[in-house]
Write an enzyme that holds these catalytic residues in place. Structure first.
Site, PDB file in Angstrom:
ATOM      1  N   HIS A 333      37.684 -29.268  -9.220  1.00  0.00           N
ATOM      2  CA  HIS A 333      36.080 -29.417  -9.267  1.00  0.00           C
ATOM      3  C   HIS A 333      35.651 -31.128  -9.376  1.00  0.00           C
ATOM      4  O   HIS A 333      34.754 -31.359  -8.452  1.00  0.00           O
ATOM      5  CB  HIS A 333      35.761 -28.770 -10.829  1.00  0.00           C
ATOM      6  CG  HIS A 333      34.254 -29.060 -11.031  1.00  0.00           C
ATOM      7  ND1 HIS A 333      33.566 -27.834 -10.548  1.00  0.00           N
ATOM      8  CD2 HIS A 333      33.418 -29.858 -11.531  1.00  0.00           C
ATOM      9  CE1 HIS A 333      32.265 -28.035 -11.215  1.00  0.00           C
ATOM     10  NE2 HIS A 333      32.053 -29.407 -11.608  1.00  0.00           N
ATOM     11  N   GLU A 334      36.350 -31.834  -9.828  1.00  0.00           N
ATOM     12  CA  GLU A 334      36.024 -33.198 -10.048  1.00  0.00           C
ATOM     13  C   GLU A 334      36.323 -34.035  -8.629  1.00  0.00           C
ATOM     14  O   GLU A 334      35.416 -34.695  -8.112  1.00  0.00           O
ATOM     15  CB  GLU A 334      36.824 -33.989 -11.001  1.00  0.00           C
ATOM     16  CG  GLU A 334      36.385 -33.416 -12.534  1.00  0.00           C
ATOM     17  CD  GLU A 334      34.944 -33.421 -12.778  1.00  0.00           C
ATOM     18  OE1 GLU A 334      34.194 -34.131 -12.330  1.00  0.00           O
ATOM     19  OE2 GLU A 334      34.637 -32.569 -13.814  1.00  0.00           O
ATOM     20  N   HIS A 337      33.490 -33.292  -6.556  1.00  0.00           N
ATOM     21  CA  HIS A 337      32.284 -34.175  -6.761  1.00  0.00           C
ATOM     22  C   HIS A 337      32.743 -35.704  -6.243  1.00  0.00           C
ATOM     23  O   HIS A 337      31.756 -36.328  -5.438  1.00  0.00           O
ATOM     24  CB  HIS A 337      32.173 -34.560  -8.407  1.00  0.00           C
ATOM     25  CG  HIS A 337      31.184 -33.615  -9.096  1.00  0.00           C
ATOM     26  ND1 HIS A 337      30.238 -33.251  -8.725  1.00  0.00           N
ATOM     27  CD2 HIS A 337      31.729 -32.811 -10.050  1.00  0.00           C
ATOM     28  CE1 HIS A 337      29.717 -32.212  -9.525  1.00  0.00           C
ATOM     29  NE2 HIS A 337      30.522 -31.946 -10.245  1.00  0.00           N
ATOM     30  N   GLU A 363      26.547 -30.636  -7.632  1.00  0.00           N
ATOM     31  CA  GLU A 363      27.322 -29.467  -8.161  1.00  0.00           C
ATOM     32  C   GLU A 363      27.873 -28.562  -6.975  1.00  0.00           C
ATOM     33  O   GLU A 363      28.626 -27.788  -7.026  1.00  0.00           O
ATOM     34  CB  GLU A 363      26.513 -28.633  -9.255  1.00  0.00           C
ATOM     35  CG  GLU A 363      27.308 -27.922 -10.061  1.00  0.00           C
ATOM     36  CD  GLU A 363      28.225 -28.587 -11.020  1.00  0.00           C
ATOM     37  OE1 GLU A 363      28.158 -29.732 -11.277  1.00  0.00           O
ATOM     38  OE2 GLU A 363      29.284 -27.922 -11.508  1.00  0.00           O
TER      39      GLU A 363
HETATM   40 ZN   LIG Z   1      30.422 -30.403 -11.952  1.00  0.00          ZN
END
Ligand SMILES: [Zn+2]
Length: 571
Positions: A333-334, A337, A363
């Site tokens: 997830h990170e 980003h 997101e």
């Molecule tokens: Zn996030």
């Protein structure tokens, strides 16, 4: 941009506040939450026309000359200095959350306050206002969509900063601190009555701020939404979430009624050494194309993405030796980003157009990787050998076992613990309540009962306490109304981008199954990362990338198809 959350004592919110201007992003997943211990279809014609026009204009940029050139350079020089100051803030915030010794917290508070004052002075200075006006009147925006976006956003930021009266800014800081403290206590003691009066003050403050700062004719709630999701309105969101609710509620009910999935004991319990988790997470990050030359991966209590722009992206994760999957999916997830940040347009360094478009688009980039790559069967085929090498106790576990394990669905009370299938309903609930609250249709006092009612309607479960209900999230405690929708908008944009990427990239699934993610990262970089804030709204970016504005039915179809197959029920 996210001035609504600046100056609050909670590190989670400080980081969020930093996100748009300062490029610090907290993930929407449970891994990022510092507070849980376990952890249109109505096509807007003007949008299409404008998108197509700006795409053509990109190809045909006209160089500036004379006064226009001089004024544009004077403006960008100011903007770049301001951006550097914000980058410094990004680094000291990262330091605070990752490296700083505990004893330095008071001194760091003073340093951050001094820096914030300097940033505010520069951002609101008469010289900045004059530089923007000069560039506007010299026609510096003409002939190039990038310059146009720079001037547009400089104007937007400036208006926003100067319109906010000092006493409201002070009141915001004070109430934010008061609200956060009251919320922590109320949540701990399941005592809604002690938090309600502060929440009423926070709603009143946000209405007052909107009255002072919003453009004429813009409602308080639209003003707040735009802080996180530029160009988004309550009307458009009501349409999107209305369709999502109508179509998804029966799908969720069908899946939750099916027989739960069974999982190998080696995944459900056991001890997974932190060093092995870290080695596996670094392997995954490198495979995804995270550039360690312009980025770092460290540990922190609450995972986040921060740093100082595309040349210095700092991500963090955390490890718990009883649950390896949180660290793995948290890292994916990170890194999602981080790839967005690393892929921002370096020709526009330090200029507002370089920044991420919105929280929802940020997101969408983390969720693209988490949901559509990390939670796929193909991904686990690719990662299985490395997984077994790091966790020998899982040698009998197959890629399919892992796929089923990370895609289990269950109705729960807590948003941050929710799975892909049910998550969006937690957001729809909060949007419906916020909308009614700001529209004057309900009072703060009615929130707990309405919360329970909506949980029953949407997910078929009712929390017994307010701690498990209306008091669970930190967001309202500092008045961050309008933030929740970004999480689910992000999930839906990610789904639509993924569908388009599978059409445009040859052998998409085979690439994932081979662990070859570079063509996928480069597609995202070209279509989304590189264009930053060029488009004035996420719908316009979505239109440019996929040929249509956000369409919730694509998301519902994805969930129905995936979970029906997993749970062995008819679509
Ligand atoms: Zn996030």
């Amino acid at each position: 941009e996210l001035v609504v959350t600046q100056g609050f004592p909670c590190p989670h919110m400080q980081s969020i506040a930093s996100s748009a201007l300062r490029r610090v992003v907290l993930s929407a997943s449970k891994r990022s939450n510092p507070l849980t211990s376990s952890t249109r279809r109505v096509v807007n014609r003007s949008i299409i026309t404008r998108s197509a026009a700006s795409m053509r204009a990109i190809a045909a940029s006209v160089p500036l000359s004379g006064d226009a050139q001089v004024s544009y350079e004077a403006l960008t020089s100011r903007l770049k200095k301001l951006s550097s100051l914000n980058d410094i803030e990004g680094i000291i915030t990262w330091d605070e959350l990752v490296m700083m010794p505990e004893g330095a917290s008071e001194a760091r508070g003073a340093q951050k306050a001094a820096l914030a004052e300097l940033v505010h002075l520069q951002a609101t200075s008469a010289a900045m206002g004059e530089a923007i006006s000069a560039a506007e009147s010299a026609g510096a925006a003409e002939g190039c969509p990038w310059r146009r976006a720079v001037i547009r956003d400089a104007r937007r930021d400036y208006n926003d900063a100067v319109r906010l009266p000092a006493e409201l800014k002070a009141k915001e800081a004070e109430l934010g601190a008061k609200g956060y403290a009251a919320w922590v206590k109320a949540r701990k003691n399941d005592d809604w009555a002690s938090f309600a009066p502060v929440l009423e003050e926070l709603v009143a403050l946000r209405k007052e701020m909107a009255a002072a700062c919003a453009d004429p004719g813009v409602s308080a709630y639209d003003y707040l939404l735009d802080k996180f999701e530029r160009g988004m309105t309550e009307e458009r969101l009501t349409e999107i979430f209305g369709e999502l609710r109508t179509k998804l509620v029966p799908v969720i009910a069908k899946i939750l009624a099916a027989k739960p999935l069974a999982h190998p004991p080696a995944l459900e319990s056991g001890t997974f050494a932190e060093d092995a988790q870290e080695a596996f997470c670094k392997h995954v990050s490198a495979a995804m194309g995270f550039d360690f030359g312009t980025g770092r991966l460290d540990r922190s209590v609450h995972p986040f993405t921060g740093g100082a722009g595309p040349h210095d992206v700092r991500i963090t994760t955390r490890y718990d030796d009883s649950v390896f999957m949180d660290a793995v999916m948290g890292t994916v997830h990170e890194v999602g980003h981080a790839l967005y940040e690393q892929g921002l347009n370096k020709e526009q360094d330090g200029l507002p157009v370089q920044r991420a478009l919105s929280m929802g688009i940020h997101e969408s980039q983390s969720l693209f990787w988490e949901r559509y790559i990390g939670q796929s069967q193909e991904f686990w085929k690719a990662m299985l050998p490395e997984f077994h090498a790091n966790f020998p106790e899982t040698k009998d576990v197959s890629a399919d076992d892992l796929y089923r394990f990370i895609n289990k669905a269950k109705a729960g009370f807590i948003r941050v613990d929710a799975d892909e299938l049910t998550y969006s309903m937690h957001v729809v609930l909060r949007f419906e309540l916020e909308r009614a609250l700001f529209g004057g249709k309900i009072s703060v006092a009615e929130l707990p009962d309405l919360w329970r009612e909506k949980m029953r309607e949407l997910l078929g479960v009712v929390p017994e306490t307010d701690t498990l209900g209306v008091l669970q999230d930190v967001h309202w405690s500092d008045g961050s109304f309008g933030y929740f929708p970004s999480y689910t908008l992000g999930a839906m944009y990610a789904c639509q981008f993924h569908a388009k990427a599978r059409e445009e990239i040859d052998g998409f699934d085979e690439l994932v199954a081979a662990g070859k993610f570079t063509p996928i990262r480069d597609w995202l970089r070209d279509k989304i990362h590189n264009v930053g804030s060029l488009y004035p709204s996420a719908d316009e970016l979505c239109e440019a990338v996929t040929g249509a504005p956000l369409d919730p039915s694509i998301y519902v179809e994805h969930l129905n198809k995936k979970y029906s197959a997993l749970y062995g029920v008819a679509e």
